[in-house]
Design an enzyme around this catalytic site. Structure first.
Site, PDB file in Angstrom:
ATOM      1  CG  HIS A  19      -1.936  -0.995   1.339  1.00 47.39           C
ATOM      2  ND1 HIS A  19      -1.900  -2.021   2.244  1.00 47.39           N
ATOM      3  CD2 HIS A  19      -3.081  -1.176   0.628  1.00 47.39           C
ATOM      4  CE1 HIS A  19      -2.980  -2.778   2.110  1.00 47.39           C
ATOM      5  NE2 HIS A  19      -3.707  -2.304   1.128  1.00 47.39           N
TER       6      HIS A  19
ATOM      7  CB  SER B 108      -2.376 -10.102   0.165  1.00 46.17           C
ATOM      8  OG  SER B 108      -3.690 -10.249   0.678  1.00 46.17           O
TER       9      SER B 108
END
Ligand code: PAF
Length: 286
Positions: free
Chosen positions: A37, A187
């Site tokens: 991210h 993830s």
């Protein structure tokens, strides 16, 4: 970094920025941020003047029996990471703020043709939930540019199509998949893996690479490659939802004429569902 929990307050802050001619960038997330991210945020910041990250675990994209309740919610740690990475604004609304009329009779967005297959076939309603919440985020933030990770390849295709079809005046950037050293795509769900599952998980990417290499060596019987990849994964203890070789744009099954292919996989290890993909441009490779 300022955090907003309400749409109205965020909107009025952004109105000021827009009036000054600043370009607004949006990174939609469900939080529990990792280095993938943060890398997306870095890419976004190159393309805008004011970066907005949203953190919202969206109930409408989770099916019955999925991990909505146990999805990790780590707002204070996420805030620290975002501030350290130079994010300007965080939007972290509650479910009631996003869905003031409740969750049962919703206005929704469907992206026909792209949302039904692949993950859509195994997670009914998922992409309708994703497209609808991202549509709301686009309307709330009105970004000039938004970024999504390539790891969620079908999501990216669905959101690009939604944005074109609904005439959102914004650019969508695709952020390259970030991987652990052993190749596993980063993830938030990787943390569900037990230690033995975590050891086996990189097999997903290795199988994609193996099938990509087979295609580059000239094999074009894609249905045969799909079933051989599925066999390899099942032997290593995965339960495969699908291993599909598709046209990179339409997501239709690839044929011998297809030039730009994407290999997509979704498979379960224990309780954890992992997805990954790899693309091959035959026109560029030959
Ligand atoms: O990819 C995600 O984290 C979510 O699907 C998104 C795009 C933030 C929508 O809830």
């Amino acid at each position: 970094m300022d955090t907003y929990h309400e749409r109205a307050a965020l909107r009025s802050r952004l109105q000021g920025a827009r009036a000054q001619g600043l370009r607004i960038g949006l990174l939609p997330t469900m939080g529990n941020l990792h280095t993938g991210h943060i890398a997306l945020l870095e890419d976004l910041r190159q393309a805008c003047d004011i970066s907005v990250c949203s953190i919202f675990v969206n109930p409408t994209q989770f099916g019955a029996g999925e991990d909505f309740d146990r999805y990790p919610r780590t707002l204070p740690q996420d805030q620290e990471q975002l501030a350290a990475a130079g994010c300007d604004l965080l939007f972290a609304p509650s479910v009631a703020e996003m869905y003031p009329h409740g969750l049962t009779a919703l206005t929704t967005v469907t992206v026909q043709g792209l949302q039904e297959g692949l993950c859509g076939a195994h997670r009914p309603g998922h992409f309708q939930g994703v497209a609808s919440v991202v549509c709301k985020l686009f309307n709330i933030v009105q970004p000039d540019v938004a970024i999504f990770g390539e790891k969620d390849y079908q999501q990216l295709a669905v959101l690009r199509r939604m944005s074109q079809d609904l005439d959102f005046p914004l650019r969508i950037l695709a952020g390259a998949t970030r991987r652990a050293e052993d190749g596993l795509a980063l993830s938030s769900r990787n943390q569900y893996l037990r230690p033995d599952e975590r050891q086996r998980a990189p097999m997903l990417y290795r199988t994609l690479q193996q099938m990509r290499d087979a295609i580059l060596s000239g094999i074009d019987d894609y249905r045969m490659l799909e079933s051989s990849a599925t066999g390899l994964l099942e032997k290593s203890g995965f339960r495969t939802d699908y291993f599909s070789i598709v046209d990179a744009d339409s997501l239709e099954p690839a044929g011998t004429q297809t030039q730009h292919l994407t290999l997509l996989v979704a498979a379960r290890l224990g309780e954890t569902r992992l997805i990954d993909n790899i693309s091959v441009n035959l026109a560029a490779a030959r």
